[in-house]
Enzyme design. Structure first.
Site, mmCIF file in Angstrom:
data_model
loop_
_atom_site.group_PDB
_atom_site.id
_atom_site.type_symbol
_atom_site.label_atom_id
_atom_site.label_comp_id
_atom_site.label_asym_id
_atom_site.label_seq_id
_atom_site.Cartn_x
_atom_site.Cartn_y
_atom_site.Cartn_z
ATOM 1 N N TYR A 1 1.109 7.197 11.307
ATOM 2 C CA TYR A 1 2.112 8.071 11.926
ATOM 3 C C TYR A 1 1.861 9.558 11.602
ATOM 4 O O TYR A 1 1.656 10.358 12.531
ATOM 5 C CB TYR A 1 3.542 7.632 11.567
ATOM 6 C CG TYR A 1 4.588 8.587 12.081
ATOM 7 C CD1 TYR A 1 4.889 8.655 13.439
ATOM 8 C CD2 TYR A 1 5.243 9.479 11.231
ATOM 9 C CE1 TYR A 1 5.827 9.559 13.926
ATOM 10 C CE2 TYR A 1 6.176 10.384 11.710
ATOM 11 C CZ TYR A 1 6.466 10.416 13.055
ATOM 12 O OH TYR A 1 7.380 11.327 13.535
ATOM 13 N N LYS B 1 0.540 12.461 14.271
ATOM 14 C CA LYS B 1 1.336 13.657 14.575
ATOM 15 C C LYS B 1 0.519 14.919 14.260
ATOM 16 O O LYS B 1 0.594 15.909 14.999
ATOM 17 C CB LYS B 1 2.644 13.664 13.768
ATOM 18 C CG LYS B 1 3.636 12.596 14.122
ATOM 19 C CD LYS B 1 4.147 12.649 15.548
ATOM 20 C CE LYS B 1 5.123 13.753 15.848
ATOM 21 N NZ LYS B 1 5.656 13.656 17.242
#
Ligand SMILES: NC(=O)c1ccc[n+]([C@@H]2O[C@H](COP(=O)([O-])OP(=O)(O)OC[C@H]3O[C@@H](n4cnc5c(N)ncnc54)[C@H](O)[C@@H]3O)[C@@H](O)[C@H]2O)c1
Ligand SMILES: C[C@@H](CO)CCC[C@@H](C)[C@H]1CC[C@H]2[C@@H]3[C@H](O)C=C4C[C@@H](O)CC[C@]4(C)[C@H]3CC[C@]12C
Length: 369
Positions: free
Chosen positions: A159, A163
């Protein structure tokens, strides 16, 4: 401001417009962007609440689509003046595979950028995350840091890695020539942990507390502080950035901004108790802290169970080694960059944010977990 056809001429696209943050951005745009003519709401799953927005003066166009599909994104972006790209796979619990997380967060963002370039859309606001910075894998505290604070931003989890990659792509795209010859202006907003109406993790903690007879057990020392930010203020920052990007392109283009407001610095659990407490939950005696080694053992066991059970079912509890590390590392932001660059002031005070969130949790009471 007069509500005439002349003043209403802008077309906005919000990707992920039916998510927790996306819905607040959509509603905020309708309230606070008087130049809005059409609002396109693009999401994999459209919410039924969109219907009630279709009766107002702004044309609200619901688009069911997937950011990983370049042609669907290009069709949605064509003719939009501003894109607010909030769509993303927010998964730190192992629900989705790393490949899927990259596909949505990185390839999806590439598709949005390319669609802007091909169709001539000039303004792109990206919802990044504090996780682009930290906490890092070494568990270094980030204490009252700002956008320029040196910090070793090294990650392994899909994650934050996805990002960070997506944010870099967005910032590098600033200044690219779009169809028609003008330049693309981009910037990225980095919310810390968002809370407020619609926050799924808050709902999960609430139901967990109810199952445990109205109690939650403190796992993280109160001294480990986190910054949190109210969803309404995050939405307001997105709207302000979108409104100011054209006038202040030279200053704001290619910049990152943490999202902040007046919410107090507290541990993740103490902060949640600001809302769950008034809804009848209590955090069990603060002297009885669950020992860290036991938490780590449980977190590792959860990860192992997840792996073993994967062929049969999805086991994705809140506690895993990654969430424990994030929860157990201080990450607090102290900055005024958004105020200096585009005049941001929180729209909702801490008291307002707290009251609104408590009311929402109270309404969740009785609803299915
Ligand atoms: N929740 C937080 O605390 C937090 C903090 C920092 C940053 N963010 C970022 O804010 C953004 C929104 O997060 P959120 O908490 O509202 O999450 P969310 O899951 O509630 O919303 C994400 C939305 O994106 C949509 N989406 C997912 N995959 C898609 C796809 N392939 N195509 C189109 N739409 C798709 C989902 O359907 C959902 O409506 C994300 O980019 C996230 O990384 C969230
Ligand atoms: C140890 C548990 C006992 O109660 C508590 C676990 C809490 C964790 C589930 C959450 C602690 C910190 C959260 C993250 C943080 O607020 C920032 C985020 C950035 C954003 O981009 C996505 C969400 C998140 C990663 C958020 C997720 C939940 C926590 C790890």
């Amino acid at each position: 401001m007069a509500d005439s056809a002349e003043t209403r001429k802008l077309v906005y696209l919000v990707t992920g417009g039916c998510g927790f943050l996306g819905e607040h951005v959509v509603r905020m745009l309708l309230q606070r962007e008087p130049r809005l003519y059409e609002l396109r709401v693009f999401d994999l799953h459209l919410g039924p609440w969109l219907e009630e927005l279709k009766t107002g003066p702004v044309q609200v166009t619901a688009i069911q689509g997937d950011v990983t599909q370049a042609h669907e994104v290009a069709a949605a972006v064509a003719g939009a003046h501003v894109v607010i790209h909030t769509a993303g796979l927010v998964d730190v619990f192992g629900r989705a595979s790393p490949e899927t997380i990259y596909e949505v967060n990185v390839q999806g963002t590439k598709n949005v950028i390319e669609a802007c370039v091909q169709t001539g859309t000039r303004f792109l606001v990206y919802t990044s995350s504090m996780e682009v910075v930290g906490p890092n894998i070494k568990g270094h505290p980030f204490y009252r840091g700002n956008e320029d604070t040196p910090y070793e931003a090294i990650h392994r989890h899909p994650y934050p890695c996805s990002k960070a990659q997506a944010e870099r792509l967005v910032l590098e795209a600033n200044g690219r020539k779009v169809h028609g010859g003008l330049s693309l202006v981009t910037c990225a907003l980095r919310p810390t942990g968002i809370y407020g109406e619609g926050h799924q993790i808050m709902r999960d903690f609430y139901h967990q507390g109810l199952r445990l007879g109205g109690r939650l057990f403190r796992a993280i020392p109160a001294s480990v502080e986190h910054s949190r930010v109210y969803v309404g203020n995050v939405a307001w920052m997105h709207v302000l950035v979108a409104q100011e990007l054209e006038q202040r392109a030279a200053l704001m283009g290619g910049q990152v901004y943490f999202c902040y407001d007046e919410s107090p610095y507290k541990s993740y659990e103490d902060f949640n108790m600001e809302f769950l407490g008034p809804c009848g939950l209590r955090l069990v005696d603060t002297r009885l802290l669950v020992p860290y080694w036991l938490l780590m053992l449980l977190a590792t066991l959860n990860a192992l169970l997840q792996w073993l059970l994967r062929p049969l079912l999805l086991y994705a509890p809140l506690l895993n080694p990654y969430t424990l590390a994030v929860a157990n590392t201080t990450f607090t932001v102290s900055t005024d960059k958004a105020q200096r660059h585009f005049g941001y002031k929180p729209l909702f005070s801490w008291e307002d944010s707290r009251t609104r969130t408590i009311r929402w949790v109270q309404a969740v009471e009785g609803s299915a977990p």
